[in-house]
Design a protein around this motif. Sequence first.
Motif, mmCIF file in Angstrom:
data_model
loop_
_atom_site.group_PDB
_atom_site.id
_atom_site.type_symbol
_atom_site.label_atom_id
_atom_site.label_comp_id
_atom_site.label_asym_id
_atom_site.label_seq_id
_atom_site.Cartn_x
_atom_site.Cartn_y
_atom_site.Cartn_z
ATOM 1 N N GLY A 1 26.383 -14.942 43.943
ATOM 2 C CA GLY A 1 27.418 -14.072 43.408
ATOM 3 C C GLY A 1 28.806 -14.391 43.897
ATOM 4 N N PHE B 1 26.300 -5.349 43.107
ATOM 5 C CA PHE B 1 26.960 -5.739 44.344
ATOM 6 C C PHE B 1 27.528 -4.480 44.986
ATOM 7 C CE2 PHE B 1 26.726 -9.740 42.166
ATOM 8 C CZ PHE B 1 26.506 -10.651 43.186
ATOM 9 N N LYS B 2 26.838 -3.999 46.027
ATOM 10 C CA LYS B 2 27.299 -2.793 46.716
ATOM 11 C C LYS B 2 28.480 -3.134 47.621
ATOM 12 C CE LYS B 2 24.082 -3.174 50.616
ATOM 13 N NZ LYS B 2 23.008 -2.502 51.379
ATOM 14 N N ALA C 1 31.521 -3.041 46.988
ATOM 15 C CA ALA C 1 32.657 -3.661 46.300
ATOM 16 C C ALA C 1 33.788 -2.635 46.286
ATOM 17 C CB ALA C 1 32.271 -4.063 44.882
ATOM 18 N N PHE D 1 23.016 -6.791 46.211
ATOM 19 C CA PHE D 1 23.632 -7.688 47.180
ATOM 20 C C PHE D 1 24.894 -7.036 47.730
ATOM 21 C CE2 PHE D 1 21.216 -10.235 44.222
ATOM 22 C CZ PHE D 1 20.494 -11.072 45.053
ATOM 23 N N ASP D 2 25.321 -7.498 48.881
ATOM 24 C CA ASP D 2 26.464 -6.893 49.562
ATOM 25 C C ASP D 2 27.738 -7.674 49.252
ATOM 26 O OD1 ASP D 2 28.436 -6.173 51.582
ATOM 27 O OD2 ASP D 2 26.800 -5.104 52.567
ATOM 28 N N TYR D 3 28.596 -7.094 48.449
ATOM 29 C CA TYR D 3 29.852 -7.752 48.065
ATOM 30 C C TYR D 3 30.769 -7.918 49.272
ATOM 31 C CZ TYR D 3 34.338 -8.551 45.715
ATOM 32 O OH TYR D 3 35.539 -9.074 45.320
ATOM 33 N N ASN E 1 34.158 -6.630 41.216
ATOM 34 C CA ASN E 1 33.051 -5.697 41.351
ATOM 35 C C ASN E 1 31.977 -6.066 40.328
ATOM 36 O OD1 ASN E 1 34.429 -4.760 38.937
ATOM 37 N ND2 ASN E 1 35.641 -3.426 40.249
ATOM 38 N N TRP E 2 30.765 -5.559 40.547
ATOM 39 C CA TRP E 2 29.698 -5.832 39.573
ATOM 40 C C TRP E 2 28.558 -4.843 39.777
ATOM 41 C CZ3 TRP E 2 29.357 -9.214 35.496
ATOM 42 C CH2 TRP E 2 28.114 -9.308 34.853
ATOM 43 N N ASP E 3 28.234 -4.093 38.722
ATOM 44 C CA ASP E 3 27.103 -3.159 38.738
ATOM 45 C C ASP E 3 26.753 -2.859 37.285
ATOM 46 O OD1 ASP E 3 25.343 -1.043 38.794
ATOM 47 O OD2 ASP E 3 26.523 0.193 40.181
ATOM 48 N N ASN F 1 32.315 -4.040 36.009
ATOM 49 C CA ASN F 1 33.109 -5.225 36.298
ATOM 50 C C ASN F 1 34.464 -5.060 35.617
ATOM 51 O OD1 ASN F 1 33.161 -8.575 35.088
ATOM 52 N ND2 ASN F 1 33.729 -7.932 37.138
#
Length: 377
Positions: free
Chosen positions: A224, A310-311, A313, A271-273, A296-298, A351
Amino acid sequence: MSESKIKFLAYYLPQYHPIPENDAWWGKGFTEWTNVVKARPLFKGHYQPILPADLGFYDLRVPEVQRQQAQLAQEYGIDGFIYYQYWFGNGKMLLQQPAEQMLKNKDVTLPFCFCWANETWKGIWHGLDNPEVLIEQTYQGEAGYKTYFNYLLPFFKDERYIKVDNKLMFHIYRIEDIPDLEVFTNTFNSLAIKAGFGGMCLISTVTSNPNFIIANNDFYGQVGLDIFFKMRYSKKPFFVNRSFLGKIENRIRMHLNGSYKIGVRTKPLVFDYKKGASNFNIQFPNTKYISCVFPNWDNSARSGKKSLIFKNATPKAWQEHLQIATNESLKNPKNPPFLIIKSWNEWAEGNHLEPDSRYGLQWLEAVKNVKATLKDL
């Protein structure tokens, strides 16, 4: 565009208006907002729904919306939008109305270019439970490419269209799917020159072939956060290959030794942003790379338990990520002076740069802060 050393371009989704096809697939009046408002937390600490703030639940059929978006983007350091463009062949298009409307609306002063999203739509990738084809991407060779180019020509001639040394910037989502790539590039390039331009500046996402990804990616372990463009110049057009969030699924599948399947997954991949972004450092392997970054991405609003998240973020983590990528670009002055942001408004993928109800303008303020460091140089 502003006179900073690096231009920030953001992908732009023109989905926010009803069309007959979406009505048939998802129900009358469907837009991405339909998914956005239905999103719910999937685990402790998961923030959903992610809702818009300043611009609200806009409808892109309203011309004022695009003017407001462009004004906001310019105010906070975005130099242009990359509109997704859906041309399926045989003259079939979807979601073209916002771009056509923007072309006529000279109050929208932000520069723009296109990304040809040349992909067959399947239900499983767009929030449906079935894997059936919704609409197929087709190719009709030279005649079809000429028709497509001629449709795009009024946009290309517009003074706002983004050019590189008088070459027309044009992104391609899936270069590996074009069955006669040389015919396509030769046709577009020759027609561009005939129209008075220097040719085409063609930019494509990286191939989804896993072996290609491994061979061209020094950051395979940083899922990512290894999002970049690889540019290959030629005497005619030139290409930029991009590893991009839509292709991360392939890399995760390899990482899990084939045990992971999108269609049957029962819980999201998380996953951890913040942790990744704080250690993010893109090393330009040659002069043919352009960085791509994401705030960001969810996509749980669209994909539910089959989503990628991606938490952590946050705007602060995003600014760190963007600053590192910008600094690396500055260290490589021979590389093209662009940085691509995915995305301006892909709300169902979590995003976006547009203001949201949790952080307001902070995503954009992060961009403005990084852009300010360029003005001091």
